[in-house]
Write an enzyme that holds these catalytic residues in place. Structure first.
Site, PDB file in Angstrom:
ATOM      1  CE  LYS A  65      -2.320   1.586   3.726  1.00 56.27           C
ATOM      2  NZ  LYS A  65      -2.027   3.026   3.703  1.00 56.27           N
ATOM      3  CB  THR A  66       1.807   3.609  -2.446  1.00 50.14           C
ATOM      4  OG1 THR A  66       0.679   3.489  -3.333  1.00 50.14           O
ATOM      5  CG2 THR A  66       2.863   2.617  -2.847  1.00 50.14           C
ATOM      6  NE  ARG A  97      -5.706  11.395  -4.593  1.00 48.07           N
ATOM      7  CZ  ARG A  97      -6.657  12.197  -4.122  1.00 48.07           C
ATOM      8  NH1 ARG A  97      -7.358  11.851  -3.045  1.00 48.07           N
ATOM      9  NH2 ARG A  97      -6.924  13.347  -4.718  1.00 48.07           N
ATOM     10  CE  LYS A  98      -7.500   6.681   4.188  1.00 46.96           C
ATOM     11  NZ  LYS A  98      -6.027   6.620   4.013  1.00 46.96           N
ATOM     12  CG  PHE A  99     -10.149   8.817  -5.495  1.00 46.17           C
ATOM     13  CD1 PHE A  99      -9.520   9.867  -6.149  1.00 46.17           C
ATOM     14  CD2 PHE A  99      -9.643   7.531  -5.673  1.00 46.17           C
ATOM     15  CE1 PHE A  99      -8.411   9.645  -6.959  1.00 46.17           C
ATOM     16  CE2 PHE A  99      -8.537   7.299  -6.473  1.00 46.17           C
ATOM     17  CZ  PHE A  99      -7.925   8.364  -7.116  1.00 46.17           C
ATOM     18  CG  ASP A 101     -14.039  16.459  -5.398  1.00 42.15           C
ATOM     19  OD1 ASP A 101     -15.170  16.925  -5.683  1.00 42.15           O
ATOM     20  OD2 ASP A 101     -13.057  17.170  -5.161  1.00 42.15           O
ATOM     21  CB  ILE A 102     -18.140  15.788  -8.188  1.00 35.59           C
ATOM     22  CG1 ILE A 102     -17.046  16.655  -8.824  1.00 35.59           C
ATOM     23  CG2 ILE A 102     -18.958  16.554  -7.153  1.00 35.59           C
ATOM     24  CD1 ILE A 102     -17.576  17.690  -9.792  1.00 35.59           C
ATOM     25  CE1 TYR A 329      -1.061   0.770  14.249  1.00 34.70           C
ATOM     26  CE2 TYR A 329      -0.456   1.946  16.251  1.00 34.70           C
ATOM     27  CZ  TYR A 329      -0.384   1.807  14.876  1.00 34.70           C
ATOM     28  OH  TYR A 329       0.345   2.681  14.134  1.00 34.70           O
TER      29      TYR A 329
HETATM   30  P1  5BU Z   1       0.377   2.346  10.655  1.00 31.68           P
HETATM   31  O1  5BU Z   1       1.756   2.881  10.636  1.00 31.68           O
HETATM   32  O2  5BU Z   1       0.319   0.831  10.661  1.00 31.68           O
HETATM   33  O3  5BU Z   1      -0.504   2.977  11.703  1.00 31.68           O
HETATM   34  O4  5BU Z   1      -0.190   2.817   9.222  1.00 31.68           O
HETATM   35  C1  5BU Z   1      -1.507   2.604   8.833  1.00 31.68           C
HETATM   36  C2  5BU Z   1      -1.697   2.997   7.396  1.00 31.68           C
HETATM   37  O5  5BU Z   1      -3.042   2.706   7.029  1.00 31.68           O
HETATM   38  C3  5BU Z   1      -1.497   4.464   7.093  1.00 31.68           C
HETATM   39  O6  5BU Z   1      -0.984   4.562   5.776  1.00 31.68           O
HETATM   40  C4  5BU Z   1      -2.875   5.070   7.128  1.00 31.68           C
HETATM   41  O7  5BU Z   1      -3.023   6.150   6.228  1.00 31.68           O
HETATM   42  C5  5BU Z   1      -3.723   3.907   6.652  1.00 31.68           C
HETATM   43  N1  5BU Z   1      -5.076   3.877   7.207  1.00 31.68           N
HETATM   44  C6  5BU Z   1      -5.332   3.759   8.558  1.00 31.68           C
HETATM   45  O8  5BU Z   1      -4.421   3.695   9.376  1.00 31.68           O
HETATM   46  N2  5BU Z   1      -6.620   3.688   9.002  1.00 31.68           N
HETATM   47  C7  5BU Z   1      -7.682   3.741   8.162  1.00 31.68           C
HETATM   48  O9  5BU Z   1      -8.825   3.637   8.593  1.00 31.68           O
HETATM   49  C8  5BU Z   1      -7.384   3.869   6.770  1.00 31.68           C
HETATM   50  C9  5BU Z   1      -6.097   3.923   6.333  1.00 31.68           C
HETATM   51 BR1  5BU Z   1      -8.771   3.925   5.590  1.00 31.68          BR
END
Ligand code: 5BU
Length: 379
Positions: A65-66, A97-99, A101-102, A329
């Protein structure tokens, strides 16, 4: 948690269900073959570190995931190099990216701009806050990207004067003088070995540097990996990966149904609507970002991907973990076994470890054991 058949089915069995779209099917098969339901959240700030991380951890993950917009020096070369590692180590790429918008705007954000996400990420995600048109718009943009790619590859192959060589460039077929009417695939590859230019069929048909990458990519357009018997599964992973084939050039979407952060505003009602939208786009929406499985109807076979996952340090088992900025977590075991999630997404738990590779393996094993326990091991 209400019982649903997907909670006790193997990834492989789910890959073969007609309710799995082709990319979901591939991902589930890959998870099964590599025995990993771990997604690495590669939240680093330079291309070099991203690529190094992907290379180090690639064998242990099914998905990377990026957040491309936090990589300061991101260019097309970053995505090309990342794709190359993904191909070699065999994982899919998910741009978080979590789009939101329209439709018109998300299409542009998805396909254009600096990042051109649609060209290199098989999976992305969206909030349905703006309403269902966000899904339709992204789906259309994804279809256009795939069609452009397929046309480019198809034209390339059909312009070839003879059968495509099975492997590698046939030097005799190269004609460097022809560079007009170039048909670029959506992913413009600068690497010499991956020239994809083709000339129009009404011209002298001699170019076409058909490369290994083209032949492999062309094969991967096939929609669904072959179904295997459970018992052919004792072959070693490398053989199985060969059999599975390359990641197909397809695109899929995850809908955000529930975040990991404390106090998020995604109410049960919002979640319910999110699932309804997903059900009306089953081909394109492969699943959800959520903290539990949301499969409830007989036809549901959505993949649940779950961020907010860490293993507590030794001696602190059972302690509620967070990051003081709202992140919460849970352990792989809780998420996979108790909550019915399918893929854990781990960022800092791995990225900040001294030995990222072995830490990724620790997470992979923990999540895999939890999955085996969920489905009843010897299935
Ligand atoms: P972490 O370092 O394991 O806390 O990173 C979590 C990743 O997952 C981080 O890139 C967040 O942007 C992404 N994320 C999240 O933590 N929680 C969410 O509900 C969503 C994405 Br959607």
């Amino acid at each position: 948690m209400a019982s649903h058949p997907t909670l006790t089915s193997s990834y492989r069995a789910r890959a073969n269900l007609p309710t799995s779209g082709p990319l979901a099917s591939y991902l589930l098969s890959l998870i099964s073959t590599k025995q990993t339901n771990l997604c690495l959240s590669a939240d680093v700030e330079t291309s070099a570190e991203l690529l190094q991380l992907a290379d180090a951890v690639g064998d242990s993950i099914c998905l990377l995931k990026t957040h491309c917009d936090i990589v300061t020096d991101w260019t097309d070369r970053t995505s090309q190099a990342l794709r190359e590692i993904a191909r070699r180590k065999r994982f899919l790429i998910f741009e978080d990216r979590k789009f939101a918008d329209i439709g018109e705007t998300v299409q542009k954000q998805y396909t254009s701009g600096h990042h051109r996400i649609a060209l290199w990420a098989e999976i992305t995600n969206a909030h349905v806050l703006p309403g269902p048109a966000i899904v339709t718009a992204l789906e259309k943009a994804a279809e256009a990207t795939i069609a452009k790619y397929n046309t480019a590859v198809h034209t390339e192959i059909s312009a070839s004067p003879r059968t495509q060589p099975p492997n590698g460039v046939d030097e005799d077929e190269e004609d460097d003088t022809v560079d007009e009417t170039v048909i670029e695939p959506p992913m413009e590859v600068e690497n010499e070995e991956r020239r994809l230019s083709a000339k129009a069929t009404d011209r002298k048909q001699s170019v076409v540097s058909v490369t290994t990458s083209i032949s492999m990519r062309t094969e991967s357009i096939s929609p669904r990996p072959d179904a295997h018997d459970e018992d052919t599964f004792n072959l070693d992973t490398a053989t199985e990966l060969l059999r599975l084939g390359e990641v197909p050039f397809l695109r899929s979407l995850l809908l955000l149904a529930e975040m990991s952060s404390e106090g998020h505003l995604m109410t049960p009602e919002y979640q319910k609507k999110t699932v309804e939208i997903a059900r009306s786009h089953r081909e394109f929406v492969m699943g959800f970002i959520a903290q539990r499985s949301l499969n409830s109807e007989p036809d549901d076979n959505f993949i649940t991907m779950t961020p907010g996952c860490q293993l507590p340090p030794p001696g602190q088992e059972g302690k509620k973990l967070g990051d003081n900025l709202g992140q919460q977590y849970n352990t792989p075991r809780k998420l996979i076994l108790e909550q019915g999630c399918d893929i854990i997404i781990v960022g800092r738990g791995i990225v900040r470890a001294q030995d990222r590779q072995s830490e990724a393996e620790r997470y992979r094993k923990a999540a895999w054991v939890a999955y085996e326990e969920r489905i009843g091991k010897n299935q």
